[in-house]
Write a protein that holds these residues in place. Structure first.
Motif, PDB file in Angstrom:
ATOM      1  N   ASN A 198      14.154   0.646  -9.269  1.00 30.29           N
ATOM      2  CA  ASN A 198      13.602   2.136  -8.504  1.00 30.29           C
ATOM      3  C   ASN A 198      12.384   2.053  -8.720  1.00 30.29           C
ATOM      4  OD1 ASN A 198      12.540   2.827 -11.062  1.00 30.29           O
ATOM      5  ND2 ASN A 198      14.078   4.673 -11.407  1.00 30.29           N
ATOM      6  N   VAL A 199      11.349   1.341  -8.203  1.00 33.05           N
ATOM      7  CA  VAL A 199      10.077   1.069  -8.175  1.00 33.05           C
ATOM      8  C   VAL A 199       9.788   0.075  -7.255  1.00 33.05           C
ATOM      9  CG1 VAL A 199       7.583   1.687  -9.255  1.00 33.05           C
ATOM     10  CG2 VAL A 199       8.768   2.260 -10.006  1.00 33.05           C
ATOM     11  N   ALA A 200       9.572  -1.259  -7.662  1.00 26.32           N
ATOM     12  CA  ALA A 200       9.432  -2.426  -6.933  1.00 26.32           C
ATOM     13  C   ALA A 200      10.464  -3.327  -6.143  1.00 26.32           C
ATOM     14  CB  ALA A 200       9.193  -3.681  -7.889  1.00 26.32           C
ATOM     15  N   GLY A 201      11.552  -2.436  -6.234  1.00 20.36           N
ATOM     16  CA  GLY A 201      13.215  -3.114  -5.713  1.00 20.36           C
ATOM     17  C   GLY A 201      13.088  -2.294  -4.080  1.00 20.36           C
ATOM     18  N   PRO A 202      12.342  -1.033  -4.143  1.00 15.90           N
ATOM     19  CA  PRO A 202      12.513  -0.277  -2.350  1.00 15.90           C
ATOM     20  C   PRO A 202      11.818  -0.505  -1.977  1.00 15.90           C
ATOM     21  CG  PRO A 202      13.136   0.981  -4.349  1.00 15.90           C
ATOM     22  CD  PRO A 202      12.287   0.372  -5.107  1.00 15.90           C
ATOM     23  N   ASP A 207       0.597  -0.824   0.232  1.00 13.59           N
ATOM     24  CA  ASP A 207      -0.059  -0.443   0.006  1.00 13.59           C
ATOM     25  C   ASP A 207       0.926   1.502   0.110  1.00 13.59           C
ATOM     26  OD1 ASP A 207      -2.270  -0.941  -0.190  1.00 13.59           O
ATOM     27  OD2 ASP A 207      -2.818  -1.102   2.336  1.00 13.59           O
ATOM     28  N   ALA A 208       1.386   1.293   0.932  1.00 11.28           N
ATOM     29  CA  ALA A 208       3.054   2.252   0.947  1.00 11.28           C
ATOM     30  C   ALA A 208       3.837   2.602  -0.384  1.00 11.28           C
ATOM     31  CB  ALA A 208       4.115   1.945   1.745  1.00 11.28           C
ATOM     32  N   GLY A 209       3.792   1.530  -0.803  1.00 10.11           N
ATOM     33  CA  GLY A 209       4.394   1.852  -2.261  1.00 10.11           C
ATOM     34  C   GLY A 209       4.054   1.802  -3.510  1.00 10.11           C
ATOM     35  N   LEU A 210       2.708   1.772  -3.636  1.00  9.14           N
ATOM     36  CA  LEU A 210       1.749   2.202  -4.621  1.00  9.14           C
ATOM     37  C   LEU A 210       1.281   3.393  -4.492  1.00  9.14           C
ATOM     38  CD1 LEU A 210      -1.094  -1.331  -4.813  1.00  9.14           C
ATOM     39  CD2 LEU A 210       1.146  -0.086  -6.470  1.00  9.14           C
ATOM     40  N   ALA A 211       1.227   3.962  -3.294  1.00  9.75           N
ATOM     41  CA  ALA A 211       1.210   5.782  -2.941  1.00  9.75           C
ATOM     42  C   ALA A 211       2.362   5.699  -3.466  1.00  9.75           C
ATOM     43  CB  ALA A 211       0.455   5.577  -1.718  1.00  9.75           C
ATOM     44  N   GLU A 212       3.300   5.631  -2.688  1.00  8.11           N
ATOM     45  CA  GLU A 212       4.394   6.646  -2.884  1.00  8.11           C
ATOM     46  C   GLU A 212       4.861   6.601  -4.637  1.00  8.11           C
ATOM     47  OE1 GLU A 212       9.098   6.513  -3.036  1.00  8.11           O
ATOM     48  OE2 GLU A 212       8.242   4.882  -2.178  1.00  8.11           O
ATOM     49  N   PHE A 213       4.043   5.417  -4.974  1.00  5.02           N
ATOM     50  CA  PHE A 213       3.868   5.574  -6.909  1.00  5.02           C
ATOM     51  C   PHE A 213       3.365   5.567  -7.699  1.00  5.02           C
ATOM     52  CE2 PHE A 213       8.310   2.806  -5.290  1.00  5.02           C
ATOM     53  CZ  PHE A 213       9.027   4.158  -5.794  1.00  5.02           C
ATOM     54  N   VAL A 214       2.212   5.961  -6.733  1.00  6.95           N
ATOM     55  CA  VAL A 214       0.805   6.603  -8.168  1.00  6.95           C
ATOM     56  C   VAL A 214       0.611   5.558  -8.635  1.00  6.95           C
ATOM     57  CG1 VAL A 214      -0.928   8.727  -8.492  1.00  6.95           C
ATOM     58  CG2 VAL A 214       1.877   9.202  -7.624  1.00  6.95           C
ATOM     59  N   ILE A 270       9.787  -4.755   2.594  1.00  9.35           N
ATOM     60  CA  ILE A 270       9.659  -5.828   2.765  1.00  9.35           C
ATOM     61  C   ILE A 270      10.667  -6.958   3.168  1.00  9.35           C
ATOM     62  CG2 ILE A 270       7.955  -8.434   1.655  1.00  9.35           C
ATOM     63  CD1 ILE A 270       7.216  -6.322  -0.235  1.00  9.35           C
ATOM     64  N   GLY A 271      10.820  -7.012   2.754  1.00  6.98           N
ATOM     65  CA  GLY A 271      12.909  -8.282   3.302  1.00  6.98           C
ATOM     66  C   GLY A 271      13.612  -8.022   4.872  1.00  6.98           C
ATOM     67  N   THR A 272      13.529  -6.797   5.209  1.00  2.55           N
ATOM     68  CA  THR A 272      14.109  -5.840   6.393  1.00  2.55           C
ATOM     69  C   THR A 272      12.930  -6.186   7.265  1.00  2.55           C
ATOM     70  OG1 THR A 272      14.901  -4.321   5.127  1.00  2.55           O
ATOM     71  CG2 THR A 272      14.785  -3.976   7.449  1.00  2.55           C
ATOM     72  N   ARG A 273      11.720  -6.409   7.458  1.00  5.52           N
ATOM     73  CA  ARG A 273      10.907  -6.444   8.178  1.00  5.52           C
ATOM     74  C   ARG A 273      11.368  -8.318   8.461  1.00  5.52           C
ATOM     75  NH1 ARG A 273       5.525  -2.671   7.819  1.00  5.52           N
ATOM     76  NH2 ARG A 273       4.970  -3.933   9.486  1.00  5.52           N
ATOM     77  N   ALA A 274      10.875  -8.647   7.253  1.00  5.82           N
ATOM     78  CA  ALA A 274      10.553 -10.187   7.030  1.00  5.82           C
ATOM     79  C   ALA A 274      11.305 -10.242   8.468  1.00  5.82           C
ATOM     80  CB  ALA A 274       9.897 -10.831   6.294  1.00  5.82           C
ATOM     81  N   ALA A 275      12.545  -9.544   7.223  1.00  5.53           N
ATOM     82  CA  ALA A 275      14.049 -10.755   8.343  1.00  5.53           C
ATOM     83  C   ALA A 275      13.868 -10.912  10.044  1.00  5.53           C
ATOM     84  CB  ALA A 275      14.975 -10.437   7.651  1.00  5.53           C
ATOM     85  N   ALA A 276      13.488  -9.855  10.582  1.00 11.99           N
ATOM     86  CA  ALA A 276      13.375  -9.614  11.494  1.00 11.99           C
ATOM     87  C   ALA A 276      12.352 -10.658  12.421  1.00 11.99           C
ATOM     88  CB  ALA A 276      13.022  -8.168  12.061  1.00 11.99           C
ATOM     89  N   TYR A 277      10.695 -10.449  11.410  1.00 11.54           N
ATOM     90  CA  TYR A 277       9.641 -10.979  12.180  1.00 11.54           C
ATOM     91  C   TYR A 277      10.175 -12.401  12.025  1.00 11.54           C
ATOM     92  CZ  TYR A 277       5.459 -13.647  11.864  1.00 11.54           C
ATOM     93  OH  TYR A 277       4.145 -13.811  11.881  1.00 11.54           O
ATOM     94  N   LYS A 316      19.827  -2.422  -7.399  1.00  9.35           N
ATOM     95  CA  LYS A 316      20.940  -2.177  -5.690  1.00  9.35           C
ATOM     96  C   LYS A 316      19.869  -1.859  -4.785  1.00  9.35           C
ATOM     97  CE  LYS A 316      23.096   1.008  -8.663  1.00  9.35           C
ATOM     98  NZ  LYS A 316      23.881   2.419  -8.954  1.00  9.35           N
ATOM     99  N   LEU A 317      18.383  -1.183  -4.746  1.00  8.44           N
ATOM    100  CA  LEU A 317      17.609  -0.325  -4.608  1.00  8.44           C
ATOM    101  C   LEU A 317      16.639  -1.591  -3.708  1.00  8.44           C
ATOM    102  CD1 LEU A 317      16.151   2.490  -6.209  1.00  8.44           C
ATOM    103  CD2 LEU A 317      17.888   2.699  -4.481  1.00  8.44           C
TER     104      LEU A 317
END
Length: 619
Positions: free
Chosen positions: A584-588, A275-282, A593-600, A518-519
């Motif tokens: 530069n859109v799907a990568g970030p 949801d955050a990504g779709l909002a950021e990238f319209v 997701i990866g950062t939060r999923a790894a912690a979870y 890279k992102l």
């Protein structure tokens, strides 16, 4: 004449009057079989059935003094000293004696009036009504000549149990229950396309009469309908039971509970970040699919647009499951087919040098141009730079037949068989046309679903085998007994374990410096993956100008992936970026997701984690 009339009633019309008498003495109450619950892999409740009932009054029963006298008899008998110590048989005989006495002493209208007053006094408070209001709800419909009518609707199970006990204990007559089930979703905006929904349909009940029941229409609700649905029972009441008679009961059979492979903790993460990504990238449309590559279990799946399962507004517009129903040309994410096929057939090695023609290549009718021209690139460099010409040259080494064979073995061109309704198959057809073949190598002339692509990358993330994705983990009875477990299922051996490992090593460079993603990097972990950017196909012909579908599919930790995750964004319209790419859109979105999923998931970092305090101090 009297004799003829008597014969007519007893013989010719006997069956008719027998049915009428039976109908007056019997009342059939349907006992709904509860629909099974849906829970996630950790048994968090996602969908359950709420039993609701309507209390009705039968006018003929409540105005029949021979029936309602039983309640007045109980009132007298239960007030006598020693009533509680009497045996069941002695109670029945005493009630019968009092009932006969009341019928001989009181006028019929007085008996009916006293019964109504007693019923109102007992039932008003449990129904949440004042006595005057309950009496009005009973007397008004009777004065209008209505035979059966409701006095309270949609009462919860605990209230109905209390009312039923009071009615039976006090021998009140003329009151009956009409039962129905309502489906309730505890998190109505999460995993909506996975869980699905039900609709109320008219079906034949166990007594042959029509009843309304919840029937699964979509998602797991629809796909697992035969297991979730229960079987209704029936209670045939006797309006005036004789001692020892209680009517007949056919108990309901409740449906099985369905346990999903989905983890709602991960599901919340991917939905929030999508949801955050779709909002950021319209953008309004997209999907995320996360899978365990070693088992084929879907850990999370989200599609947009979304629906609220309890309110169910705009189902026609937003009920489409993007993750399994949308077919699109995948762009450069499909390049792993030609690359891994050539590697698996030992036509190339990770260090093989491939001449990429400085951005322009002609081969018969095939003409290829690359936006990022390159000379010589290694096998890994072709993937890192996402070079079209280099990929096509590897496909040429395979040849059309072997290339399409690998495409099909990776699962493209057919449904995955996941336990969800409405899945699309996509298209991976070998037309024999050289131009189509060249385009299929780098993501055109072939259509896929996001789920198919996630499954294909799971081949690389595991041991080279394609596994059937499944979203149902087990079926569980109400007593907790596991009726069936759905075990991992291998569909095909696609790559050797060595080739799969070499592909993971190559795809790591895509996320490193000099790569297209890279992102998508995640601090503390090596990520392997691939970007994809493709122009949107125009159904009227050709392609839309300036409209793209962008994606990134990655796995982490790269050496031994715990999950594969695909992010796809449909038609991002952001003005923040000069050029829209998967990197530069799907990568970030993948990175977050990866950062939060790894912690979870409590994954242990495989790389040094940068200390932000040390970084700021050095500045």
């Amino acid at each position: 004449a009297l004799s003829v009339r008597l014969i007519q009633i007893q013989v010719w019309e006997g069956f008719k009057w027998e049915r009428t008498a039976s109908a007056q003495n019997h009342c059939t109450e349907i006992l709904p079989g509860l629909r099974g619950a849906i829970v996630d892999r950790n048994e968090e409740l996602l969908a359950k059935t709420i039993s609701l009932s309507t209390v009705k009054v039968n006018r003929y029963w409540i105005e029949d003094p021979t029936l309602v006298a039983s309640a007045l008899a109980y009132e007298r008998a239960s007030a006598e000293p020693g009533w509680e110590t009497l045996s069941v048989d002695k109670r029945k005989r005493k009630l019968q004696a009092y009932r006969n006495a009341i019928l001989g002493e009181e006028l019929p209208e007085v008996i009916v009036s006293k019964h109504l007053a007693r019923a109102v006094g007992i039932l008003a408070r449990p129904l949440g009504l004042r006595r005057e209001e309950l009496r009005r709800r009973i007397e008004e419909p009777i004065s209008q000549g209505r035979a059966e009518f409701a006095i309270a609707k949609d009462l919860p199970e605990e209230v109905v149990d209390s009312l039923r006990g009071l009615i039976e204990e006090n021998h009140l007559k003329g009151f009956l229950f009409e039962n129905r089930n309502k489906r309730w979703y505890t998190s109505p905006k999460l995993a909506t396309h996975v869980v699905g929904y039900t609709s109320e349909q008219k079906l034949a009940g166990p007594d042959g009469k029509p009843v309304f029941r919840q029937v699964g229409q979509f998602g797991v609700e629809g796909a697992m309908e035969e297991f979730l649905r229960g079987r209704d029972g029936m209670w045939d009441h006797l309006s005036l039971p004789m001692p020892g008679e209680e009517g007949s009961v056919v108990p309901p059979v409740h449906g099985l509970n369905v346990r999903l492979t989905v983890d709602m903790g991960i599901q919340s993460i991917i939905e929030e970040e999508l949801d955050a990504g779709l909002a950021e990238f319209v953008s309004e449309r997209g999907a995320v699919v996360m899978m365990d590559p070693k088992t084929g279990e879907v850990l999370a799946m989200a599609s947009r647009p979304n629906i609220n399962l309890n309110r169910r507004l705009k189902i026609a517009e937003n009920g489409f499951n993007y993750a399994i129903q949308t077919i699109y040309e995948p762009g450069s994410t499909i390049k792993v087919v030609a690359a891994s096929g050539a590697l698996n057939e030992r036509l190339v090695t990770p260090s093989t040098s491939i001449f990429c023609q400085n951005g322009y290549f002609r081969n018969g009718k095939v003409v290829l141009k690359d936006d990022h021209p390159a000379g010589y690139l290694t096998f890994e460099g072709v993937l890192q730079k996402s070079n079209n010409i280099g990929t096509y040259k590897m496909a040429l080494q395979l040849g059309q037949k072997r290339f399409y064979d690998y495409l099909h073995r990776f699962g493209f061109g057919r449904k995955t068989g996941i336990q969800l309704s409405g899945e699309s198959a996509g298209s991976a057809r070998n037309t024999g046309n050289e131009v189509d073949f060249s385009r299929a190598c780098f993501g055109y002339a072939t259509t896929v679903t996001p789920l198919q692509l996630t499954c294909a990358y799971s081949v690389i993330a595991s041991d080279g085998q394609l596994r059937k994705p499944h979203i149902v983990k087990s079926l569980i009875a109400n007593d907790g007994t596991v009726v069936e477990n759905f075990e991992p299922e291998i569909v095909d051996r696609v790559l050797t374990e060595k080739a799969a490992l070499q592909m993971r090593q190559a795809l790591k460079k895509v996320v490193q410096s000099g790569g297209t993603a890279k992102l998508a990097a995640v601090d503390g972990f090596e990520v392997a993956g691939k970007t994809g950017t493709v122009q949107k196909h125009n159904p009227k012909g050709g392609y839309h100008v300036g409209k793209y579908i962008v994606s990134f599919v990655g796995m982490m930790p790269a050496e031994d992936p715990a999950f594969v995750c695909l992010v796809v964004v449909d038609d991002p319209r952001t003005k923040k970026l000069e050029n829209v790419y998967g990197g530069n859109v799907a990568g970030p979105i993948f990175s977050r997701i990866g950062t939060r999923a790894a912690a979870y998931m409590n994954l242990q970092p495989t790389e040094p984690v940068q200390d932000p305090l040390a970084t700021s101090a050095s500045r």
